[in-house]
Enzyme design. Structure first.
Site, short mmCIF file in Angstrom:
data_model
loop_
_atom_site.label_atom_id
_atom_site.label_comp_id
_atom_site.label_asym_id
_atom_site.label_seq_id
_atom_site.Cartn_x
_atom_site.Cartn_y
_atom_site.Cartn_z
N LYS A 190 15.80 21.89 -10.29
CA LYS A 190 15.20 20.61 -10.68
C LYS A 190 16.16 19.66 -11.38
CE LYS A 190 11.29 19.48 -10.43
NZ LYS A 190 10.10 19.92 -11.12
N HIS B 254 0.84 -1.22 0.00
CA HIS B 254 0.00 0.00 0.00
C HIS B 254 0.87 1.26 0.00
CE1 HIS B 254 -3.31 -2.73 1.25
NE2 HIS B 254 -2.36 -3.27 2.00
N GLU C 166 9.86 8.56 -16.64
CA GLU C 166 8.49 9.02 -16.93
C GLU C 166 8.08 8.66 -18.36
OE1 GLU C 166 7.77 13.17 -15.19
OE2 GLU C 166 9.92 12.89 -14.99
#
Ligand code: ARG
Length: 457
Positions: free
Chosen positions: A283, A156, A290
């Protein structure tokens, strides 16, 4: 380009229809396999005396000439040709005159295209198997260095029980092994030679189909001419194996993306395999991961395209089936690109062991081991579970963890606790105690790595 089927028609085909009908923009990539198929066909026609042996030899020579001209960039593929089969035949006839016109004896484009895709995809499947194998090898190598790198396993997405980074990586190796198996299996059913099926009802010429299969390296020939020209199961099976493989990579990528976040910081990607932001100077983004995750959707789309394209088709060949190529080629290209970019990203990433261990130390992931400790001292598991739950609540109240909770506190909940509890709940003890087959203990993961490596041999 003039139509080879022009005889029956009184008019030229409408220009838009011509473009609409054409597949050369995407089937040109099969030229090598188309020519190999034609060489085998012509050789057999000559051997069987269906065409003159000398002419068969001239055809083979002519085809080899076209092949080397294409490979050496001395022959451009005509984009106005209807498809690659028509282009090669027309080029052959341009070079050989009437002899070239004999190549298509006892053959249809329907069995020809069924052959070409199989030949092409057999090679591509080999490449995919090899790439998958390389990835598994890399996972084994990285895993070998992290059999003692403790991290939390999750359910989970909540910290659950202690494992090692090696164990986690090897879970993906197992998935990829199954993927290799599925690819090999798909190849088995691709490995039948359809020439001789003709347009749909085979042919009256005395072909030697097994000979063509042998010349082209096929294990067998197709057993029903209708099925031979209208079967695209092998595209669907391959696409399905690729979709499952991509789904695995996508799950892996999801984890890599999480692990790269400041919230986790379990790994750091090499600068060469990450990208920056045009506005946010701080960043460093895991774009590769992705994109692999994103491209998985596209491959699954290809599978749906193929299944939907086939589901309503009556026997035998229908032009709908020309749509098979863009879908399966896209799936193959995408998977090859993804795996080959993914491999060096994994090879060059830095594993931040301390962050993994620190995260593992904060989540009560040794609570099961604490309960097991009581079980080993004679308490029934349900009672041990309850007592440990109370201890966890106590720790949360006092901002402690099981490792730092004083023994007196333990004993207020259950008097079976003794000083040896601290050794029993050490994360390394917890990991190495899980030494059943398939468990995260160092020795078991080492064995797992060895077994996987042996399977690759
Ligand atoms: N370009 C066609 C395909 O990809 C080749 C077969 C065409 N056959 C036909 N009878 N029109 O499926």
């Amino acid at each position: 380009m003039a139509k080879l089927w022009a005889g029956r028609f009184k008019k030229e085909v409408n220009e838009k229809v011509n473009d609409f009908n054409s597949s050369i923009s995407f089937d040109a990539r099969m030229i090598h396999h188309d020519i190999l198929g034609s060489i085998a066909h012509a050789t057999m026609l000559g051997e069987q005396g269906i065409i003159d042996k000398k002419e068969a030899e001239m055809i083979v020579e002519g085809l080899n000439g076209i092949l080397s001209d294409v490979e050496n960039d001395n022959l451009a593929i005509d984009p106005t040709a209807e498809d690659i089969h028509m282009f090669v035949e027309a080029e052959l006839t341009k070079r050989l005159g009437d002899t070239g016109k004999r190549l298509h004896t006892a053959r249809s484009r329907n069995d020809q295209v069924a052959l070409d895709i199989r030949l092409y995809l057999k090679d591509e499947t080999d490449t995919l198997i090899q790439l998958t194998q390389n990835l598994i090898q890399v996972l084994c190598n990285v895993a070998s260095e992290h059999t003692e790198t403790v991290m939390s396993g999750y359910t989970h997405l909540q910290r659950a029980q202690p494992i090692t980074f090696a164990h986690h990586l090897m879970a993906y190796a197992q998935m990829l092994l199954r993927d290799m198996d599925r690819l090999q299996d798909a190849k088995k059913r691709m490995d039948v030679m359809p020439l001789g099926s003709g347009a749909l009802a085979s042919t009256t010429y005395p072909l030697n189909r097994m000979r063509v299969a042998e010349l082209l390296g096929f294990a067998n020939v197709t057993k029903n001419s209708l099925d031979g020209v209208s079967d695209r199961d092998f595209c669907i099976e391959l696409c399905s194996a690729i979709s499952i493989l991509m789904m695995h990579l996508s799950r892996f990528c999801e984890e890599i993306i999480l692990w790269c976040s400041w919230e986790f910081k379990f790994i750091e990607l090499d600068d060469a395999y990450a990208t920056g932001s045009s506005i946010m100077p701080q960043k460093k983004n895991p774009d590769i991961a992705e994109l692999v995750r994103g491209k998985t959707g596209r491959v699954i789309g290809d599978l749906v395209t193929l299944l939907t394209m086939m589901k309503g088709l009556p026997l035998a060949y229908n032009k709908d089936m020309q749509e098979d190529k863009e879908a399966i080629f896209d799936a193959v290209d995408t998977a090859k690109l993804c795996i080959s970019t993914f491999i060096p990203m994994i090879e060059t990433m830095t594993v931040l062991k301390d962050n993994m261990r620190n995260a593992a130390a904060k989540g009560f992931i040794n609570a099961t081991d604490c309960a097991d400790y009581l079980v080993k001292k004679g308490l029934p598991f349900r009672d041990a579970y309850k007592a440990t739950g109370q201890l966890v609540a106590l720790c949360i109240d006092k901002s402690l963890v099981l490792e730092t909770l004083p023994l007196q506190e333990y004993q207020t909940v259950c008097e079976l606790f003794d000083n040896d509890i601290y050794e029993a709940i050490r994360l390394d003890t917890c990991v190495n105690g899980r030494n059943v087959i398939g468990g995260p203990a160092k020795e078991m993961v080492e064995q797992q790595i060895l077994e996987v490596k042996n399977k690759l041999k």
